[in-house]
Enzyme design. Structure first.
Site, PDB file in Angstrom:
ATOM      1  CD  GLU A  63      -5.508   1.178 -19.297  1.00 15.39           C
ATOM      2  OE1 GLU A  63      -6.741   0.990 -19.355  1.00 15.39           O
ATOM      3  OE2 GLU A  63      -4.665   0.372 -19.738  1.00 15.39           O
ATOM      4  CE  LYS A  73      -3.505  -4.651 -24.373  1.00 15.57           C
ATOM      5  NZ  LYS A  73      -3.295  -5.361 -23.075  1.00 15.57           N
TER       6      LYS A  73
END
Ligand code: PGA
Ligand code: ZN
Length: 434
Positions: free
Chosen positions: A236, A364
């Site tokens: 990330e 999500k």
């Protein structure tokens, strides 16, 4: 200088509207001739930021427009997430035949589209059509609906799902992952993510600028203290070298935030993603086997030693609800956040929020598998009075849908990684629409 408005027209090339850089752009091509009647659909293969295959879905509407969306992929997944099919399975003749039922159907809104898909799939875990395929189609349809309504994507989602409740000025907190461990890195950290939580307070651009400066300063500091010239980077975008222990990143970040005079608007957060170091009833943490109670005590110590620490996500494995309850009692004024625990599922969120296990949840869309279900998860959380953080996955694409969902919902935060590499797409969309 060219006017953006004129550029929009050029999207209508013969029978197809090409991909857009931003969801702010295409809507001006909408309206005229765009209906919410599905003419055709497509399932294509694209690649995520780890180079793995993923799905891009397209919806063509009557009037000659097509709308696309691509689906990210998680690595530290909750066991109750919607199913992910490979591209071969997703695009199999069987699945295409099943999905052909969409053709020619006129859907008045997002909910009706998603409910149709859910029924067509007919399984609890979305194993037939595939949760990733369903989400891709669902997001592509959301773009078609926005164009049909002559609205920006976030406006269209807000109008259908959130009404006026979410219409106050949106000042999201940026959850930015600067140090990567766990399954997102090859270092010795058990904790998956060390984040800074940046207040935007009506000025996203200066918040992002400060964040970028801090990210660079952190890189320099780590390079010096760890004596490395090439710092490894995790999935990330955060730095992913070895540390003395699981606390050291917090000490370094606390120190840097204080020294740079950012304490007023920068706090810290962690995502333990504890499924990743849980095995056979115990946690393997810092090289030792520890119990739930012991781990809760260790976390409590971290919050005491680093007062800037404000939030902890998935501190325990997804079935260790006793751990969540225990820690939530210990950390009354802090945030205990569910991700693998709650998997963007409205009923799990309501249950666990009701029991006081969490006071924040990660949203999500691909855990849920349709836009409507992700929205329901947000609504469930907000009705229970807990905070929502709309989040990317560790394997991302160039799709910026989640930023629009977060704005539509008036989410407390957006969790979008380090301000670098492919992660920057989400930050840039935030600058455009926040
Ligand atoms: P994932 O991790 O996208 O790899 O599942 C992100 C998270 O745990 O928040
Ligand atoms: Zn997580």
């Amino acid at each position: 200088m060219w006017e953006r408005k004129n550029i929009f027209k050029c999207f209508q090339t013969k029978k197809k509207v090409q991909r857009y850089l931003s969801d702010k752009l295409p809507l001006r091509c909408g309206g005229e001739g765009v209906t919410m009647k599905v003419k055709d659909f497509a399932i294509d293969e694209v690649f995520d930021s780890r180079g793995n295959s993923t799905i891009e879905a397209g919806i063509a509407t009557h009037g000659g427009f097509a709308f696309y969306a691509s689906v990210p992929a998680g690595k530290s997944r909750g066991s109750r997430e919607a199913a992910v099919l490979s591209f071969a399975e997703a695009s199999s003749a069987k699945n295409m035949k099943r999905l052909a039922a969409l053709k020619g159907k006129d859907f008045p809104n997002q909910r009706s589209f998603d409910e149709f898909l859910i029924k067509l799939d007919g399984t609890e875990g979305k194993t037939k059509i595939g949760g990733n395929v369903m989400l891709g189609l669902s997001m592509a349809f959301a773009r078609a609906a926005a164009a049909g309504r002559k609205m920006e994507l976030w406006e269209s989602l807000q109008k259908e799902f959130f009404g006026k409740a979410a219409q106050k000025p949106w000042e999201p907190v940026l959850f930015s992952n600067l140090i990567n461990g766990g399954e997102h890195a090859r270092n010795d950290l058990d904790i998956q993510e060390y984040m800074v939580l940046v207040e935007t307070r009506g000025d996203v651009k200066s918040a992002v600028k400060k964040l970028i400066a801090l990210y660079r300063d952190l890189g320099e500091k780590l390079g010096k203290t760890k004596r490395v010239s090439n710092i490894p980077i995790g999935d990330e975008g955060g730095y992913s070298l070895d540390f003395k222990n699981n606390f050291e990143p917090l000490a370094i970040l606390s120190d840097l935030v204080r020294k740079k005079g950012l304490s007023g608007t920068f706090r810290l957060g962690m995502d333990a993603a504890a499924n990743g170091f849980f095995s056979k009833g115990a946690y393997l943490f810092g090289g030792k086997k520890v119990s739930t109670a012991k781990l809760a005590g260790i976390y409590e110590g971290y919050f005491k030693k680093a007062p800037a620490l404000f939030s902890i996500e998935d501190p325990f494995a997804e079935r260790d609800t006793a751990g969540f309850a225990l820690l939530s009692q210990k950390l009354e004024r802090k945030m205990v956040v569910g991700d693998d625990l709650t998997v963007t599922n409205r009923s799990l969120i309501e249950e666990y929020a009701g029991k006081g296990l969490v006071n924040g949840v990660i949203i999500k869309p691909n855990q849920a598998g349709t836009v409507t279900e992700a929205v329901e998860a947000v609504r469930g959380a907000h009705e229970k009075g807990i905070r929502t953080i709309v989040s990317h996955r560790s394997g991302e694409t160039d799709d910026v849908f989640i930023i629009h969902l977060a704005k539509a919902a008036g989410a407390y935060g957006v969790k979008i990684g380090a301000p670098a590499r492919e992660r920057i797409f989400k930050f840039n969309e935030l600058l455009r629409i926040a």
